[in-house]
Scaffold this motif. Structure first.
Motif: not given
Ligand SMILES: *Cc1c(COP(=O)(O)O)cnc(C)c1O
Length: 385
Positions: A60-62, A65, A94-95, A97-98, A147, A173, A175-176, A197, A199, A202, A329
């Motif tokens: 995963s993106g999480t 990181l 941010t999400f 996960a960061t 991010v 980061d 991910a986006q 990511s 996900f 995305k 968010y």
């Molecule tokens: C989606 C996202 C993540 C995590 O990615 P996952 O694949 O869902 O674990 C981390 N940081 C940001 C900014 C995200 O948008």
């Protein structure tokens, strides 16, 4: 007009169906589900696409990181985890996960306020925090996680200059922001590593969870590859506290077949964004996304996010008209239970808090039709005018 979703993955699948079906069929035939050939093909193609030496598929993106941070703790400290005195600067907007990744790597997240125009971490706040830091204190800033929110690059000139001066590592980061650039270079190529990511929602989404670590550092490459399979080169004789964090072969196959559409889809997003920006400018109560200065940033509009004090009323109104929107968010990280007693904040985070109460992301499906975009625009104008 039918309901307009914020993203239409069914429509995207129909558009790419032949490629994706064929890719999945190949997996069904070879049955090589764990670290199959599609993983290595995707790693190779992604690193070529981004101009970065190594891409390592992860779950995963999480985890991209977390594994980046863990690999850095091992590389820089010779220890499995960072500790609470190790501070890592990031944005509260941010999400989850960061910030969560920083905790999971044993360090303390320090949340700094954002630039209200780009919604990204404000480099000025990084400078202020570093200069306010008491030299005698036990805690020490070791890194920054910028991010690239909504697909828009952070100011990587400023951030890399500060990082070099203070000897901080940078983990991006992205991910986006897959495909987005700063000064002509792909995001992910500035820091010691970057987290991608896959996900489903995305810009380059798979059919489930997935992600990738990208890095030019051979040692990080090697450590992440160990950590993702239990912590050893040999999974039956391990050296580190590892994870089961592999990318699935079938996800790699899906992402691989979507990769060839990525630039086209990012351009389509850009066209829709341009249309929104043209048609919605001049509404006093509405702030539109900052159009990046052409030379520095290429924005991939993971989200097209507007700002208004009447956000909730606008969202309700659009919902009644069948238009889905999202708030990314609603709660900044420093207000979440998980970070209480485990974070530091610098000054107030008023701009992040304000953004949380005012932002609204509009539908930006790359295959969104002209009439759909026009309908959304007309309803927003109707609400305000
Ligand atoms: C989606 C996202 C993540 C995590 O990615 P996952 O694949 O869902 O674990 C981390 N940081 C940001 C900014 C995200 O948008």
């Amino acid at each position: 007009m039918n309901r307009i979703p914020i993203l239409n993955l069914v429509r995207q699948y129909e558009y790419m169906k032949e490629d994706i079906d064929l890719a999945i069929k190949k997996c069904l035939e070879h049955q090589n589900w764990i670290l199959g050939p599609e993983i290595y093909e995707l790693e190779k193609r992604m690193s070529e696409y981004l101009g970065i030496k190594h891409g390592i598929g992860v779950s995963s993106g999480t985890d991209a990181l977390v594994l980046s941070l863990r690999a850095l703790a091992i590389k820089l400290r010779g220890r499995e985890y960072f500790d609470r005195d190790d501070e890592i600067l990031t944005t509260p907007f941010t999400f989850t996960a960061t910030g969560d990744a920083i905790l999971r790597a044993g360090a303390t997240p320090v949340f700094l306020d954002i630039d209200p125009v780009t919604f990204n971490i404000d480099p000025q706040k990084i400078k202020e925090y570093l200069s306010s830091n008491n030299p005698g204190s036990k805690s020490q800033v070791i890194g920054v996680i910028p991010v690239h929110l909504y697909g828009q690059a952070c100011d990587m000139d400023e951030i890399m200059t500060i990082a070099r001066l203070h000897k901080l590592f940078v983990i991006e980061d992205l991910a986006q922001a897959i495909g987005a650039k700063w000064n002509g270079n792909h995001l992910g190529s500035f820091g010691v590593s970057g987290g991608v990511s896959f996900f489903p929602s995305k810009n380059l989404g798979g059919f489930g969870d997935g992600g990738m670590v990208v890095t030019n550092d051979p040692e990080i490459n090697e450590l992440v590859r160990m950590l993702l399979k239990h912590g050893g080169k040999d999974k039956y004789n391990v050296d580190h506290i590892g994870y089961n964090a592999r990318l699935d072969t079938i996800q790699a196959a899906v992402v691989l077949s979507k990769l060839k559409y990525l630039d086209e889809f990012n351009q389509r997003r850009g066209k829709i964004a341009e249309k929104y920006s043209q048609a919605l400018k001049g509404i006093d109560e509405l702030t539109l996304p900052f159009p990046p200065p052409a030379r520095s940033a290429y924005h991939v509009y993971h989200q097209y996010t507007i700002k208004t004090k009447r956000r909730d009323a606008l969202q309700d109104y659009l919902k009644q008209k069948g238009i889905s929107t999202m708030v990314y968010y609603p709660v900044p990280l420093h207000k979440m239970g998980v970070f209480q007693g485990r974070m530091k904040i610098s000054g107030n985070l008023i701009r992040a808090e304000q953004a949380s109460s005012e932002v609204l992301s509009l539908p930006i499906e790359p295959l969104q039709r002209e009439d759909e975009t026009n309908f959304i625009i007309s309803k927003i104008r109707e609400f305000f005018l």
